[in-house]
Scaffold this active site. Structure first.
Site, PDB file in Angstrom:
ATOM      1  N   ASP A  50      -7.806  -5.354   0.279  1.00  0.00           N
ATOM      2  CA  ASP A  50      -8.335  -6.253  -1.363  1.00  0.00           C
ATOM      3  C   ASP A  50      -8.013  -7.713  -1.240  1.00  0.00           C
ATOM      4  O   ASP A  50      -8.638  -8.193  -1.475  1.00  0.00           O
ATOM      5  CB  ASP A  50      -7.969  -5.693  -2.690  1.00  0.00           C
ATOM      6  CG  ASP A  50      -8.298  -4.327  -3.352  1.00  0.00           C
ATOM      7  OD1 ASP A  50      -7.615  -2.808  -3.208  1.00  0.00           O
ATOM      8  OD2 ASP A  50      -9.859  -3.977  -3.185  1.00  0.00           O
ATOM      9  N   HIS A  81       1.291  -1.303   0.187  1.00  0.00           N
ATOM     10  CA  HIS A  81       0.321  -0.184  -0.010  1.00  0.00           C
ATOM     11  C   HIS A  81       0.456   1.078   0.115  1.00  0.00           C
ATOM     12  O   HIS A  81       1.541   1.155   0.592  1.00  0.00           O
ATOM     13  CB  HIS A  81      -1.056  -0.133   1.182  1.00  0.00           C
ATOM     14  CG  HIS A  81      -2.029   1.000   0.663  1.00  0.00           C
ATOM     15  ND1 HIS A  81      -1.778   2.160   1.356  1.00  0.00           N
ATOM     16  CD2 HIS A  81      -3.288   0.754   0.496  1.00  0.00           C
ATOM     17  CE1 HIS A  81      -3.246   2.622   1.522  1.00  0.00           C
ATOM     18  NE2 HIS A  81      -4.143   1.923   0.613  1.00  0.00           N
TER      19      HIS A  81
HETATM   20  C1  SDX Z   1      -6.183   0.043  -2.922  1.00  0.00           C
HETATM   21  O1  SDX Z   1      -4.057   4.568  -2.335  1.00  0.00           O
HETATM   22  C2  SDX Z   1      -4.940   4.119  -1.636  1.00  0.00           C
HETATM   23  O2  SDX Z   1      -5.285   4.616  -0.009  1.00  0.00           O
HETATM   24  C3  SDX Z   1      -5.725   2.707  -2.312  1.00  0.00           C
HETATM   25  C4  SDX Z   1      -6.682   2.158  -1.938  1.00  0.00           C
HETATM   26  C5  SDX Z   1      -8.363   2.912  -1.393  1.00  0.00           C
HETATM   27  O3  SDX Z   1      -8.757   2.548  -0.245  1.00  0.00           O
HETATM   28  O4  SDX Z   1      -8.633   3.533  -2.314  1.00  0.00           O
HETATM   29  O5  SDX Z   1      -6.739   1.412   0.390  1.00  0.00           O
HETATM   30  C6  SDX Z   1      -7.000   0.728  -2.312  1.00  0.00           C
HETATM   31  O6  SDX Z   1      -6.251   0.103  -4.546  1.00  0.00           O
HETATM   32  C7  SDX Z   1      -5.144  -1.003  -2.272  1.00  0.00           C
HETATM   33  C8  SDX Z   1      -3.922  -1.311  -3.079  1.00  0.00           C
HETATM   34  C9  SDX Z   1      -4.732  -2.651  -3.987  1.00  0.00           C
HETATM   35  N1  SDX Z   1      -3.996  -2.765  -5.243  1.00  0.00           N
HETATM   36  C10 SDX Z   1      -3.173  -4.036  -4.825  1.00  0.00           C
HETATM   37  O7  SDX Z   1      -3.180  -4.850  -3.638  1.00  0.00           O
HETATM   38  C11 SDX Z   1      -1.856  -4.413  -6.418  1.00  0.00           C
HETATM   39  C12 SDX Z   1      -0.993  -4.665  -5.200  1.00  0.00           C
HETATM   40  N2  SDX Z   1      -0.020  -3.717  -4.973  1.00  0.00           N
HETATM   41  C13 SDX Z   1       1.558  -3.532  -4.946  1.00  0.00           C
HETATM   42  O8  SDX Z   1       0.980  -3.126  -6.907  1.00  0.00           O
HETATM   43  C14 SDX Z   1       1.566  -1.802  -4.954  1.00  0.00           C
HETATM   44  O9  SDX Z   1       1.966  -2.417  -3.200  1.00  0.00           O
HETATM   45  C15 SDX Z   1       0.749  -0.775  -4.367  1.00  0.00           C
HETATM   46  C16 SDX Z   1       0.380  -0.581  -5.532  1.00  0.00           C
HETATM   47  C17 SDX Z   1      -0.580  -0.771  -3.616  1.00  0.00           C
HETATM   48  C18 SDX Z   1       1.423   0.273  -4.202  1.00  0.00           C
HETATM   49  O10 SDX Z   1       2.759   0.045  -5.144  1.00  0.00           O
HETATM   50  P1  SDX Z   1       4.125   1.866  -4.696  1.00  0.00           P
HETATM   51  O11 SDX Z   1       3.866   2.353  -3.056  1.00  0.00           O
HETATM   52  O12 SDX Z   1       3.949   2.644  -6.110  1.00  0.00           O
HETATM   53  O13 SDX Z   1       4.508   0.782  -3.820  1.00  0.00           O
HETATM   54  P2  SDX Z   1       6.219   0.355  -5.214  1.00  0.00           P
HETATM   55  O14 SDX Z   1       5.772  -0.114  -6.538  1.00  0.00           O
HETATM   56  O15 SDX Z   1       6.938   1.455  -5.223  1.00  0.00           O
HETATM   57  O16 SDX Z   1       6.678  -0.747  -4.081  1.00  0.00           O
HETATM   58  C19 SDX Z   1       7.395  -0.711  -3.104  1.00  0.00           C
HETATM   59  C20 SDX Z   1       8.524  -2.198  -3.540  1.00  0.00           C
HETATM   60  C21 SDX Z   1       8.948  -2.151  -4.707  1.00  0.00           C
HETATM   61  O17 SDX Z   1       9.945  -3.406  -4.550  1.00  0.00           O
HETATM   62  P3  SDX Z   1      11.443  -2.812  -5.125  1.00  0.00           P
HETATM   63  O18 SDX Z   1      11.699  -1.693  -6.479  1.00  0.00           O
HETATM   64  O19 SDX Z   1      12.299  -1.290  -3.500  1.00  0.00           O
HETATM   65  O20 SDX Z   1      12.229  -3.481  -5.178  1.00  0.00           O
HETATM   66  O21 SDX Z   1       8.076  -2.875  -3.335  1.00  0.00           O
HETATM   67  C22 SDX Z   1       7.424  -4.286  -4.635  1.00  0.00           C
HETATM   68  C23 SDX Z   1       7.403  -3.097  -5.387  1.00  0.00           C
HETATM   69  O22 SDX Z   1       7.958  -4.356  -6.657  1.00  0.00           O
HETATM   70  N3  SDX Z   1       6.286  -4.857  -4.055  1.00  0.00           N
HETATM   71  C24 SDX Z   1       5.934  -5.512  -4.243  1.00  0.00           C
HETATM   72  C25 SDX Z   1       4.555  -5.041  -3.836  1.00  0.00           C
HETATM   73  N4  SDX Z   1       3.981  -4.040  -4.077  1.00  0.00           N
HETATM   74  C26 SDX Z   1       4.921  -3.279  -3.997  1.00  0.00           C
HETATM   75  N5  SDX Z   1       6.371  -6.816  -4.397  1.00  0.00           N
HETATM   76  C27 SDX Z   1       5.554  -7.575  -4.491  1.00  0.00           C
HETATM   77  N6  SDX Z   1       3.969  -7.863  -4.617  1.00  0.00           N
HETATM   78  C28 SDX Z   1       3.308  -6.613  -4.188  1.00  0.00           C
HETATM   79  N7  SDX Z   1       1.955  -6.302  -3.935  1.00  0.00           N
END
Ligand code: SDX
Length: 428
Positions: free
Chosen positions: A364, A307
């Site tokens: 989710d 998140h």
């Molecule tokens: C919602 O914003 C809100 O409030 C949203 C929400 C709401 O109520 O409106 O809460 C609802 O959208 C919840 C999120 C639902 N999405 C998912 O579950 C999809 C999976 N999650 C990721 O795509 C991600 O965690 C996000 C999109 C939720 C957050 O993305 P960020 O903040 O841009 O994080 P990032 O991509 O910069 O990740 C940081 C690191 C990265 O690794 P490194 O480059 O540091 O090595 O964490 C890793 C990412 O690759 N990472 C994950 C991951 N999420 C982040 N690795 C594996 N699985 C994951 N789910």
């Protein structure tokens, strides 16, 4: 409360205002920086940039706190109905008995949709994505209610329009499911609760009225309350950006629906179920999927984890996980995907990759299992999220108008070609 910050760039110093909110969050206001220095800031994805001052929802990502208008989500989830929660988010206070009755009546009154609007459903292919239908139909509502095109942020017109939108999003969603299933529409029944009426419109049949069990109705209420607002998430920010051009409420929330559709945002609830189902049927171990999510260049992510704001548990996920067990138990059902979800969560809690990145289950991760227990079809999961989020979108649209917020127009840093002469076709 304002204080001052000094930004030193090279030999120049720039003084900027510092503001502190009611929960002691602090920001540096950079609105004057470009005029003073010609310099802009950069924050791709806006993870560190405030877009507005808001009094609707407070999230503390480190402590796992979520409050709507100061009320903790744990209390609202247990004690408030979705209509009460929507009223709170819209008007800032929990409704009195009289206010609630009037709000409920307005919502009931606006549940039916214009018969000509119903005909539009027949134009969609049965395989149409429900989120495409929802976004299109929300814009179409304003064609049948032109009065909503000129609604401002207060007064009886706003109240009526907010109730109309909260009600019609539910009818349109149920009708999109009935159309795709090739079933006749069930018209709304004003004697049912908000959730009961939705379930009736979804699942009643000509030969049998659907009677929602209290367990199922409570589970749906919980789902909607937990999704009702979440400060400046991607879709709410979209509603604000569109609304900042003074576009009407319906086109603004229709844009919010499109932003929510993405698998990184609201589309994740269905993606979680697809991921858990893959794990169940693939014969591969959970560790295989964990390793795949950890691969540096893989864009495979564990859906439902991580998140932008919560770097601790998402409080909604904790509530949902507890409730899912209760609902399945009360319905005398079990769901093999729940056990896989529990095992997946337990493994991530022990895994350095996830711990170092503060990747915990978000709203989710368990919400899809709750929707499965209720009997909602998979392709309707993100539509359910949109129904829940509607109060938050309407309230944020209203707040930006109340604050007379400027049109959203971010800047950029250009990285393209420098000036060059046009090349005639025969010389290219
Ligand atoms: C919602 O914003 C809100 O409030 C949203 C929400 C709401 O109520 O409106 O809460 C609802 O959208 C919840 C999120 C639902 N999405 C998912 O579950 C999809 C999976 N999650 C990721 O795509 C991600 O965690 C996000 C999109 C939720 C957050 O993305 P960020 O903040 O841009 O994080 P990032 O991509 O910069 O990740 C940081 C690191 C990265 O690794 P490194 O480059 O540091 O090595 O964490 C890793 C990412 O690759 N990472 C994950 C991951 N999420 C982040 N690795 C594996 N699985 C994951 N789910």
């Amino acid at each position: 409360m304002t204080d001052k910050a000094t930004l030193t760039i090279g030999s120049e110093e720039y003084e900027l205002d510092v503001f502190t909110g009611s929960e002691n969050e602090t920001c540096v206001d950079i609105q004057k920086l470009r005029a003073q220095s010609g310099i802009i800031t950069m924050d791709q994805g806006f993870g560190n940039t405030g877009s507005c001052f808001s009094s609707i929802t407070y999230v503390d990502g480190a402590k796992g706190i979520l409050r709507y208008r100061g009320y903790p989500i744990e209390e609202l989830a247990e004690k408030a109905t979705f209509v009460e929660t929507a009223y709170l988010i819209l008007y800032g206070e929990l409704p009195t008995e009289k206010q609630l009755l009037s709000f409920r009546q307005q919502i009931a009154e606006h549940a039916p949709i214009h018969t000509n609007l119903e005909h539009h459903f027949s134009g969609f292919p049965k395989s149409s994505p429900p989120m495409a239908i929802l976004s299109a139909m929300l814009n179409l509502v304003s064609c049948f209610h032109p009065e909503v095109l000129d609604v401002h942020s207060e007064g009886p017109e706003f109240d009526r329009t907010a109730a109309l939108l909260l009600s019609k999003v539910r009818t349109i969603s149920a009708f999109s499911y009935r159309m795709a299933a090739g079933k006749p529409f069930n018209h709304p029944n004003p004697n049912l609760t908000y959730c009961g009426n939705f379930l009736h419109m979804m699942f009643s049949e000509p030969y049998q009225e659907y009677a929602a069990s209290p367990v199922i109705e409570r589970a749906l209420k919980l789902f909607l309350v937990l999704h009702a607002d979440h400060e400046q998430n991607c879709s709410t920010s979209t509603v604000r950006v569109v609304g900042s051009s003074r576009a009407n409420l319906f086109s603004s929330v229709a844009a919010g629906v499109c932003a929510l559709w993405g698998p990184l945002h609201g589309g994740a609830n269905a993606a979680v179920i697809r991921m858990l189902s893959d794990i169940k049927t693939s014969g591969k171990s959970i560790n295989f999927y964990l390793d795949k999510a950890k691969e540096k260049n893989s864009d495979y992510k564990l859906m439902g984890f991580g998140h932008r704001v919560y770097k601790n548990f998402d409080p909604r996920s904790i509530i949902l996980k507890k409730r899912v067990y209760e609902v399945l138990d009360e319905l005398k059902k079990d769901d093999p995907l729940l056990e896989i979800a529990i095992e997946l969560e337990e493994k991530t809690l022990k895994d350095d990759y996830f711990k170092e990145r503060n990747l915990y289950p978000n709203v989710d991760f368990y919400s899809g299992i709750l929707l499965r227990a209720i009997g909602i079809p998979l392709d309707m999961y993100t539509v359910m999220f949109a129904i829940g989020r509607m109060p938050g979108w309407i309230s944020n649209w209203r707040e930006l108008l109340e604050h007379n917020q400027r049109i959203s127009r971010p800047r950029q840093i250009y990285t393209g070609k420098n000036e060059r002469k046009f090349v005639p076709l025969d010389e290219r």
